[in-house]
Motif scaffolding. Structure first.
Motif, short mmCIF file in Angstrom:
data_model
loop_
_atom_site.label_atom_id
_atom_site.label_comp_id
_atom_site.label_asym_id
_atom_site.label_seq_id
_atom_site.Cartn_x
_atom_site.Cartn_y
_atom_site.Cartn_z
N UNK A 1 12.97 -4.95 -5.25
CA UNK A 1 12.93 -3.74 -6.06
C UNK A 1 11.92 -3.90 -7.20
N UNK A 2 11.90 -5.10 -7.81
CA UNK A 2 10.91 -5.36 -8.86
C UNK A 2 9.50 -5.20 -8.30
N UNK A 3 9.28 -5.77 -7.12
CA UNK A 3 7.96 -5.68 -6.50
C UNK A 3 7.56 -4.23 -6.26
N UNK A 4 8.52 -3.42 -5.81
CA UNK A 4 8.25 -2.00 -5.56
C UNK A 4 7.90 -1.27 -6.83
N UNK A 5 8.66 -1.58 -7.90
CA UNK A 5 8.41 -0.91 -9.17
C UNK A 5 7.01 -1.24 -9.69
N UNK B 1 9.59 5.55 -8.06
CA UNK B 1 9.22 5.89 -6.69
C UNK B 1 8.96 4.65 -5.85
N UNK B 2 8.18 3.72 -6.42
CA UNK B 2 7.89 2.48 -5.70
C UNK B 2 9.17 1.69 -5.45
N UNK B 3 10.06 1.67 -6.46
CA UNK B 3 11.29 0.89 -6.34
C UNK B 3 12.20 1.45 -5.25
N UNK C 1 3.94 1.26 -10.30
CA UNK C 1 3.20 1.35 -11.57
C UNK C 1 1.70 1.30 -11.32
N UNK C 2 1.29 0.38 -10.44
CA UNK C 2 -0.13 0.26 -10.11
C UNK C 2 -0.66 1.56 -9.52
N UNK C 3 0.13 2.16 -8.62
CA UNK C 3 -0.28 3.43 -8.02
C UNK C 3 -0.39 4.53 -9.07
N UNK C 4 0.62 4.57 -9.97
CA UNK C 4 0.62 5.60 -11.00
C UNK C 4 -0.59 5.42 -11.92
N UNK C 5 -1.00 4.17 -12.14
CA UNK C 5 -2.17 3.94 -12.98
C UNK C 5 -3.41 4.58 -12.34
N UNK D 1 0.83 -1.21 0.00
CA UNK D 1 0.00 0.00 0.00
C UNK D 1 0.87 1.27 0.00
N UNK D 2 1.92 1.24 0.81
CA UNK D 2 2.80 2.40 0.89
C UNK D 2 3.55 2.63 -0.42
N UNK D 3 3.98 1.53 -1.05
CA UNK D 3 4.72 1.67 -2.31
C UNK D 3 3.78 2.13 -3.43
N UNK D 4 2.53 1.64 -3.37
CA UNK D 4 1.56 2.06 -4.39
C UNK D 4 1.29 3.55 -4.31
N UNK D 5 1.03 4.03 -3.10
CA UNK D 5 0.67 5.44 -2.96
C UNK D 5 1.86 6.33 -3.29
N UNK D 6 3.06 5.84 -2.96
CA UNK D 6 4.26 6.60 -3.33
C UNK D 6 4.39 6.65 -4.85
N UNK D 7 4.15 5.50 -5.49
CA UNK D 7 4.19 5.48 -6.96
C UNK D 7 3.14 6.39 -7.55
#
Lengths: 343, 305
Positions: free
Chosen positions: B193-197, B70-72, B201-205, B40-46
């Motif tokens: 890192x892949x998971x974060x990226x 950002x997520x990465x 991406x999901x967040x940016x979508x 959730x945190x990585x998504x919102x950051x993305x």
């Protein structure tokens, strides 16, 4: 005089604000926050603000308000309907702290409630929606099945129907005040169903952003949302809480605060109507202005009979005006609205 | 009532894309034996870094890259803490979510109310013009297809490639993989890192296509759904797709049914994806298939042990 000012400066009134969403949601919470900022500007060092944003309705709210009371708050404004029971419980524990709850209907000796007659604004928006729709389908993004929202739906529909007898209203319940993605999805779903004017009763600007992308007309809700004018935003209902907050905090300073149930509308400025956008033809502007003027000068009440309840049973006779008690606890649709209110 | 698949399928695909992307990333992370609850945190950051990149460059493509970056970066923080400093993965992941929510609110302060550049829908020759199928499947933006390509790629990588086999080995038994000479920590860091990226991406979508605007807390729990999806899918890519479309589908379906004026019990439909997840878990464990979880999932690794 100098001594008195000195004493006041040394002992400012502590004012707590509890918000349900982030203070930059562009809508409901932001407007309460801005009113709090105006309050701060007005009183300067005489007040000290304690603000807490994104507080979920439920036990967390009780904890936050208890904390505020323990840290010496003199008055606490709880700015969402769902805080009602928590305010009641905290107010009972701290009889010397004043509590003010927005949009609720409970009160106590140190527990006042205040709300705005948003349904007056909805009457104006409903009039515009009824005239602007080409598909004769208007949509309503509803948050929770509470009286305030149900009043909004009824008032919107009644006034849309007055100017457009063929109009239908489609209500989508989201069960949230703030979830931009869900608000956007619901807006999209309504547009797919042929709805072309949508009234939102949720807190973000996502519905307008979606309509800007996919078509349709909408309204600013709680805030002017003028960045979406002239299309898709036609007009808006603007909450202006600042005068009320100033009055109540002043009363605390003067020691004259008393519990009350305040319910003000367009006339007192608690409900503002945003500029009519140029996407509206002149006749629509004129009609909307007429409804608004009637409400302001008192010649017209949005809930005037004849009105039936959804199941066809009579509610208000010809010329009869709804009393505030019924409105405050409204839990039924008027005739013509389809669907059921979820419990 | 006017609900047809032609209406529903495109909405469903758009609504499911963020959780599919984030879920795919988390699937790879968990396959490597790491439990990152910070989706959730990585998504919102993305969502905010992507939005910032898109607004300042005017390019949606750069926006998505910014979201992934950002997520990465946030995931890398998690990686350094859990792999380098051996912190507890559950606690670190939860902290990452809280940190991401706060960080994104801070970064996004001057970005509320702005509009991102429009992400165009692709118009594929022939395919987009097909009757019925065209509007249903072939008129989406590039990210919807990218999420499906990513799904196939992850499936092929895990199933048919040697690096994928190594990654799974690390996740199943890190001590054995270490004994064979594989660099457990490095492989896990790459997976994180892949998971974060992917989460980014999901967040940016969400902030660039689905809403499209930045508002604080806009993921509203999508990251947690992505986490649940991985378990629902028993750590396999294809069921993940089904799960994501099921979650997205039910949300879209219930909103559409309401919009069409059909009386539906909203609460029941809203909770049904979660009920299905619980049911799947019960059935899986009854069949003894819960062993789908990687053997070393969530366990810290140090070469000295």
């Amino acid at each position: 005089m100098a001594a008195a000012t000195g004493a006041l400066a040394a002992d400012p009134v502590k004012v707590g604000f509890v918000y349900v969403g982030p203070v930059n949601d562009g809508g409901w919470s932001q407007h309460h926050h801005e009113a709090a900022m105006t309050l701060k500007e007005h009183f300067g060092d005489q007040v000290e603000l304690i603000e807490q944003e994104s507080v979920p309705e439920g036990p967390d709210a009780e904890r936050v308000m208890t904390q505020m009371a323990l840290t010496g708050a003199d008055i606490v404004f709880a700015t969402s309907f769902g805080y009602m029971d928590q305010v009641e419980s905290v107010a009972a524990k701290f009889p010397n702290v004043k509590f003010e709850h927005a949009t609720g209907f409970k009160s106590g000796p140190n527990f006042a409630n205040y709300s705005a007659r948003f349904y007056e604004g909805r009457a104006v928006m409903g009039t515009i929606a009824g005239m602007m729709t080409e598909s004769n389908k208007i949509g309503y993004l509803a948050s929770f099945p509470i009286p305030e929202v149900i009043r909004g739906i009824n008032s919107s529909f009644i006034h849309a129907q007055k100017v457009n007898p063929d109009v239908e209203i489609r209500v989508v319940w989201l069960n949230t005040w703030y979830d931009p993605a869900k608000e956007a999805d619901a807006t999209q779903a309504l547009l797919e169903q042929g709805v072309d004017v949508i009234l939102a009763h949720t807190d973000s600007t996502a519905p307008l952003a979606t309509m800007e992308k996919s078509g349709g007309y909408g309204f600013g809700q709680a805030a002017d949302m003028a960045q979406y004018a002239p299309e898709p935003r036609l007009s808006s209902i603007i909450d202006d809480w600042a005068p009320y907050y100033e009055e109540r905090v002043q009363a605390v300073m003067d020691g004259t605060w008393e519990t009350a149930a305040t319910w003000s509308g367009i006339k007192d400025g608690m409900v503002g109507i945003g500029d009519f956008s140029d996407a509206m033809p002149d006749e629509v502007k004129a009609k909307a202005q007429e409804v608004m003027d009637g409400i302001v000068d008192g010649s017209y009440h949005p809930f005037t009979g004849p009105l039936n309840k959804q199941d066809g049973t009579p509610w208000l006779a010809e010329g009869e005006i709804a009393d505030d008690g019924t409105l405050a606890g409204m839990d039924f649709y008027v005739e013509g609205v389809t669907g059921d209110i979820p419990n | 009532m006017d609900i047809s698949l032609i209406n529903l399928i495109p909405l469903l695909m758009a609504a499911s894309t963020p959780i599919l992307l984030a879920g795919l990333g988390e699937l790879v992370v968990e396959k490597s034996g790491v439990l990152n609850l910070g989706v959730e945190g990585m998504m919102i950051t993305g969502a905010i870094t992507g939005f910032m990149a898109a607004v300042s460059t005017g390019s949606p493509a750069l926006g998505f890259l910014g979201g992934a970056a950002g997520g990465a970066v946030l995931a890398l923080v998690f990686g350094v803490l859990t792999q380098g400093l051996m912190s507890n993965q559950v606690a670190t992941g939860l902290a990452l979510t809280l940190f991401g929510l706060g960080l994104s609110a801070l970064l996004g302060q001057s970005f509320t109310g702005l509009k991102p550049p429009h992400t165009p829908d692709l118009h594929l020759p022939v395919l987009s013009d097909l009757p019925v199928i065209g509007p249903m499947l072939f008129r989406h933006d590039a990210m919807v297809y990218l999420s499906l390509v990513a799904l196939v790629a992850v499936w092929a990588f895990l199933r048919h490639s040697r690096p994928g086999l190594i990654l799974r080995a690390v996740g199943e038994n890190h001590a054995a993989a270490h004994a064979l000479g594989y660099r457990v920590t490095r492989i896990r860091l790459l997976a994180i890192v892949f998971g974060g990226a992917m989460a980014g991406l999901g967040g940016a979508y969400l902030s660039l296509v689905r809403v499209p605007q930045w508002t604080e807390g806009m993921t509203a729990g999508a990251g947690w759904i992505a986490l649940a999806l991985v378990v629902f899918a028993a750590w396999r890519p294809v069921p993940l797709l089904i799960g994501a479309y099921l979650f997205g589908g039910i949300t879209v379906l219930q909103l559409n049914m309401q919009a069409a004026g059909v009386n539906v019990p909203v609460e029941l439909l809203s909770m049904s994806p979660y009920l299905v997840t619980i049911l799947v878990l019960v059935v899986m464990s009854a069949l003894g298939a819960a062993a789908g979880a990687p053997g070393s999932l969530g366990r810290a690794f140090h070469a000295s042990r």
